[in-house]
Design an enzyme around this catalytic site. Structure first.
Site, short mmCIF file in Angstrom:
data_model
loop_
_atom_site.label_atom_id
_atom_site.label_comp_id
_atom_site.label_asym_id
_atom_site.label_seq_id
_atom_site.Cartn_x
_atom_site.Cartn_y
_atom_site.Cartn_z
N GLY A 126 8.49 7.24 5.29
CA GLY A 126 9.26 7.14 4.06
C GLY A 126 9.39 5.71 3.58
O GLY A 126 10.41 5.06 3.81
N GLU A 243 -1.64 -1.45 19.93
CA GLU A 243 -2.87 -0.80 19.50
C GLU A 243 -4.10 -1.41 20.15
O GLU A 243 -5.17 -0.85 20.08
CB GLU A 243 -3.01 -0.93 17.98
CG GLU A 243 -2.18 0.06 17.24
CD GLU A 243 -2.56 0.04 15.77
OE1 GLU A 243 -2.65 1.13 15.22
OE2 GLU A 243 -2.78 -1.03 15.22
N SER A 379 -2.38 -1.76 -2.31
CA SER A 379 -3.53 -1.65 -3.21
C SER A 379 -4.48 -2.84 -3.02
O SER A 379 -4.10 -3.87 -2.47
CB SER A 379 -3.06 -1.59 -4.66
OG SER A 379 -2.57 -2.86 -5.02
#
Lengths: 404, 358
Positions: A126, A243, A379
Site C-alpha cells: 500500500g 536479497e 517511472s
C-alpha cells in the site's frame, strides 16, 4: 574473472540433481494430493535441504545458508530444468520479509515470515495514492491511534494483487504535524475486514492486475507497526541486503531472446521467413547486444554484492535498462507478428514469463504490458532523475528542492 | 563464479591512467592531433618503458605475458584518454606473430615488438570494405604485389602483418623495399592510416596464419570495443562536467531535466558496455566456443554506443561542442575510427546472425 563453477560446485550440482530426482515431480501417494499441497511439501523439503529460502534464518522457516552466488545460480538452473517450484516472488517475499528481518519486532518475524515465504499468506503493497505517485512522500492516507488500535482512512491505488491479499504493508500518515517524510509510519493491515474495500482496475490489456483500495475506519492493532512512529519512510527504504544470496540469476537478461528468434523463424516477412530478412537479423543482433551488456552488468553487480563491495552507479540503472530493453523486445515482437498485431491479445498470465511470450497473442499483450515496466515502481523519468542526481552528480531539480 | 577484474588488473589500469594523465593530457593529445605525423616518439617511449608494447607477448619473449583481457583493459584506459599513436596496430601485429608465427619468427620478432625496438601494424582492408579474412585477395608467393587500405601508421611501422588470399597472414618488413605508403586523410588524427602499395615486396608467410587470422581479427574487434567504451565514458564525463559548469537562466544547466535525462540516457547505454567488453575479452581467453560471435556482437554494440554518445555529447555542449576548438570533436573522431575499422556494426551483426545459425 572466472565464469566457470569449478569442481566444488559441479559436485553441489549433482547433489541438487539427486534431490530433485527424488522430490519433484511428486511420486506415489503424494502425486494424488492437490497441487498446492504437493508444492507445500516440496518447499518444506527444499528448505530442509538448504536449497530454498536460503537467506532466511531457520527459526523463521528459512534454511539459513551462507550467501553463495554460485550455489544460488546452480540451484536456479537445476530447479528450472526440473520445472520445480522455486522461492516465491512478489512484494511479500522480496520487500516485506527483508524489511521485517531488518526492522521488525521479534513477534512480527515469528508471526509473518514463515507463512509468507511458504505462500500461505499473501501481501499487497500500500504505497501509491491517487495524488501521490512519483512524489510518494506526499501521501495522505491517515492513521490515527485510538486506544489500542490504528484507525485508517484514505485510498491507495495501483495496488498489485490486493484482490488476493490477506495483508497489506502500508505507508500511512500518522504524524500530520511533522514535515512530509517524517510523518509517515509503516503499518501492517489485515485486508479481511469491513473497513477495507478493494476495486480492481481494468488495464488497457483488458486484465486486472492491480486495484484501488479504500480504507474507511479500517483497524489494525497498535503494535502492527514496523519501526517507530514517523520512521515509515526510512523503513520502506530498508537496504535489501537479505536479497544478496539469490541475486545472480544467470541468463536472466537474455532469457527472452530465444522466444524472439523463434518468432522470427515462424513469421513471414516480405514473402520469406522473417529470420532471413536482413533488417530483422540486424535488429535481433542489436537487441542481443543490449541484453548481453545488461547480463554482464548484473553479474558484475552480483559479484560486488557478494564481496560486500559497492558496485557503483550501475546499480541505479538496472530498472531503467530492463524496462528499456523490454520495450525494444516487445516492439520487435510486434513487428514480427504482422497481421496478428490487429488482435486484442492473449491472457495476462502470458505476460512477463521469464522465457518470453510463446504465441502471437502473448506478444500483443507483451507489447502493451512492457509499458508497465516503464511506469510501475518508479517511472522511467523518475529513474532518470535518480541516475542523473545520485549517479552522475547533477544537481537536484528545482521542484524537488522546493518540496523537500 | 566471479565476474570482476582482479586487484592486479585494477593496478594495471591505474598505472596506465596515471601515465596518460602525466604524459598526454588532452592538451597534448590536441597538439599531436594537429601535428603532421600523429605520432609522438617520446610518448611511445613512455608506453614502452612500462612494458605496454608487449602487454600480451609471453615473458619468454620479453613481454608482460598477460592475456587479452589485460590488453583490453589497457585499450579501455588509452581510449579514455584518446591517446594518440600506434598501440592498437602494434598490439595486433604482436598477437598475429604469436598466434600464427613459426618458432623462428616468434624468436625474431616478438622480443623486438615487446621491447619497442620495432613498431608493428596490420594491413587487412582491401577495396570495398573487405576487412574479413575470407574477403582478402592479395596473393603471397614469396613476394607481395597489390594494395591494402587503412593500415594504422603504415608509414612508420617496421613490421607489417598482411592479410593474404585464403585468409592467411604474411610478414613484410617495410625496410625491405617494395612498399609504398600513401597517407589517408583520416578523420581520427590520433590514429593515422596509410594506404599501402606492395610492388614485389619480400614477404614471409606465417605458417599458422590461416588459423590465426580470425583470432587476430576477433582480438582487434575486442580492443576496438574496449577503446570505444573508454572513449564513450570520457564523452559522458565531459558532458556531465559541462552540465555542471555552464549556466543559463541563473543555474547550471544540469538542473534542467531536459539535460539531466539526456545524460542519464547516455549513462545507461555507456556503463554496461564496460562489462560486455570484459566478457568478450574473457571469452577470447577462456571460452573459445563463444569467442568469435561475442567479439562480433561486442564490437558492433560498443562502437555504436560510442558513436551515439559522441553525437549526444556534441549536442549537450551546444554551439561550443560543434567547434574544432572543443575537445569533444577528438573523441567524436575516435568513435568514427572504432566504428568503421575492421567493419561497420552492420557487418558484425550480420556475422553474429550467421554464427548463431539464424
Amino acid at each position: 574473472m572466472d565464469l566457470s563453477y569449478g569442481e566444488e560446485y559441479e559436485e553441489f550440482r549433482r547433489e541438487v540433481q539427486a534431490f530433485l530426482a527424488e522430490s519433484w515431480p511428486p511420486r506415489g501417494d503424494e502425486a494424488q494430493l492437490p497441487q498446492n499441497e504437493q508444492i507445500d511439501r516440496f518447499r518444506e523439503r527444499g528448505v530442509e535441504a538448504g536449497y530454498l529460502s536460503r537467506s532466511i534464518p531457520r527459526k523463521y522457516g528459512g534454511s539459513e545458508q551462507e550467501a553463495d552466488s554460485s550455489k544460488a545460480a546452480v540451484i536456479g538452473e537445476e530447479f528450472r530444468r526440473a520445472g520445480a517450484p522455486m522461492d516465491l516472488l512478489g512484494g511479500g517475499v522480496s520487500l516485506l520479509v527483508p524489511t521485517l528481518l531488518e526492522r521488525g519486532e521479534e513477534w512480527q518475524k515469528e508471526k509473518f515470515i514463515k507463512p509468507t515465504i511458504r505462500g500461505h499468506i499473501r501481501w499487497c503493497q500500500g504505497y501509491s495514492e491517487p495524488g501521490s505517485g512519483s512524489d510518494l512522500a506526499s501521501l495522505q492516507t491517515k492513521g490515527e491511534l485510538v486506544g489500542d488500535e490504528w484507525l485508517i482512512n484514505g485510498q491507495k491505488i495501483w495496488t498489485t494483487g490486493a484482490q488476493f491479499a490477506d495483508y497489506c504493508f502500508c505507508l500511512v500518515r500518522t504524524e500530520p504535524e511533522q514535515p512530509k517524510h517524517a510523518g509517515i509510519s509503516y503499518l501492517l493491515i489485515d485486508m479481511h475486514q469491513p473497513g477495507v474495500e478493494v476495486r480492481p482496475l481494468k488495464q488497457m490489456t483488458g486484465n486486472s492486475g492491480f486495484n484501488e483500495v479504500f480504507f474507511t475506519d479500517a483497524r489494525t492493532p497498535r503494535d502492527w507497526i514496523v519501526g517507530k512512529r514517523g520512521e515509515g519512510w526510512l523503513v520502506s527504504r530498508t537496504t535489501l541486503k537479505h536479497e544478496r544470496s539469490g541475486l545472480i540469476n544467470v541468463g536472466q537478461a537474455t532469457s527472452q531472446l530465444p522466444a524472439l528468434v523463434d518468432l522470427a523463424r515462424r513469421s513471414t516477412r516480405n514473402g520469406r521467413p522473417a529470420i532471413e530478412d536482413p533488417e530483422i537479423r540486424q535488429k535481433l543482433a542489436e537487441v542481443e547486444g543490449f541484453m548481453l551488456a545488461n547480463e554482464y552488468s548484473l553479474r558484475y553487480r552480483a559479484t560486488k554484492d557478494i564481496k560486500g563491495q559497492d558496485p557503483g552507479r550501475i546499480q541505479l540503472m538496472a530498472k531503467l535498462i530492463r524496462s528499456d530493453i523490454g520495450q525494444e523486445v516487445a516492439k520487435l515482437g510486434m513487428e514480427l507478428i504482422g497481421d496478428d498485431g490487429l488482435l486484442a491479445g492473449g491472457a495476462a498470465s502470458e505476460m512477463g514469463r521469464p522465457d518470453g511470450p510463446q504465441d502471437n497473442g502473448a506478444w500483443v499483450t507483451t507489447y502493451m504490458g512492457s509499458l508497465a515496466g516503464a511506469i510501475a515502481a518508479g517511472s522511467s523519468n523518475i529513474q532518470r532523475n535518480i541516475i542523473g542526481e545520485r549517479g552522475l552528480g547533477l544537481p537536484r531539480d528545482a521542484a524537488a528542492q522546493r518540496g523537500k | 563464479m566471479e565476474f570482476d577484474i582482479s586487484e592486479e588488473q585494477e593496478l594495471l589500469q591505474g598505472m596506465v591512467r596515471q601515465l596518460v594523465e602525466n604524459e598526454c593530457p588532452l592538451a597534448r593529445v590536441r597538439e599531436i592531433f594537429e601535428g603532421d605525423s600523429g605520432h609522438d616518439p617520446e610518448l611511445w617511449k613512455s608506453l614502452i618503458e612500462v612494458g605496454l608494447a608487449g602487454t600480451a607477448i609471453p615473458e619468454e619473449f620479453g613481454g608482460a605475458g598477460l592475456e587479452l583481457l589485460d590488453l583490453a583493459l589497457v585499450s579501455e584506459t588509452l581510449g579514455n584518454g584518446a591517446l594518440p599513436g600506434p598501440f592498437f596496430g602494434h598490439s595486433l601485429a604482436g598477437l598475429a606473430v604469436l598466434l600464427g608465427g613459426s618458432d623462428e619468427q616468434k624468436k625474431t620478432w616478438l622480443p623486438r615488438l615487446a621491447m619497442g625496438d620495432a613498431i608493428g601494424s596490420v594491413a587487412f582492408a582491401e577495396e570495398g570494405s573487405s576487412w574479413q579474412p575470407e574477403e582478402w585477395t592479395l596473393q603471397a608467393n614469396g613476394t607481395l604485389s597489390g594494395a591494402k587500405k587503412h593500415v594504422p601508421y603504415g608509414s612508420i611501422a617496421d613490421l607489417i602483418v598482411v592479410g593474404t588470399a585464403d585468409g592467411g597472414l604474411a610478414l613484410v618488413e617495410r625496410s625491405g623495399g617494395g612498399v609504398e605508403t600513401e597517407p589517408v586523410d583520416g578523420a581520427d588524427r590520433t590514429r593515422r592510416l596509410d594506404d599501402l602499395i606492395f610492388d614485389g615486396a619480400h614477404c614471409e608467410i606465417l605458417p599458422d596464419g590461416q588459423r590465426a587470422s580470425g583470432r587476430v581479427r576477433d582480438a582487434g574487434l575486442i580492443l576496438l570495443a574496449a577503446d570505444a567504451y573508454g572513449g564513450a565514458a570520457r564523452c559522458l564525463e565531459m558532458a556531465v562536467d559541462y552540465a555542471n559548469t555552464r549556466q543559463q537562466f541563473g543555474v547550471t544547466i544540469g538542473h534542467f531535466q531536459g539535460i539531466k535525462h539526456q545524460l542519464a540516457n547516455m549513462a545507461i547505454r555507456v556503463d554496461p558496455v564496460r562489462f560486455l567488453c570484459w566478457y568478450a575479452a574473457h571469452a577470447f581467453d577462456k571460452i573459445p566456443d563463444e569467442s568469435e560471435r561475442t567479439a562480433a556482437l561486442t564490437k558492433a554494440h560498443a562502437t555504436s554506443v560510442f558513436m551515439q554518445t559522441a553525437r549526444d555529447t556534441v549536442e549537450a555542449h551546444g554551439g561550443i561542442g560543434f567547434t574544432w576548438e572543443c575537445d569533444v570533436q577528438i573523441l567524436f573522431k575516435r568513435a568514427m575510427f572504432d566504428r568503421a575499422f575492421l567493419g561497420a556494426p552492420a557487418v558484425h551483426r550480420e556475422r553474429a546472425a550467421v554464427l548463431a545459425g539464424w
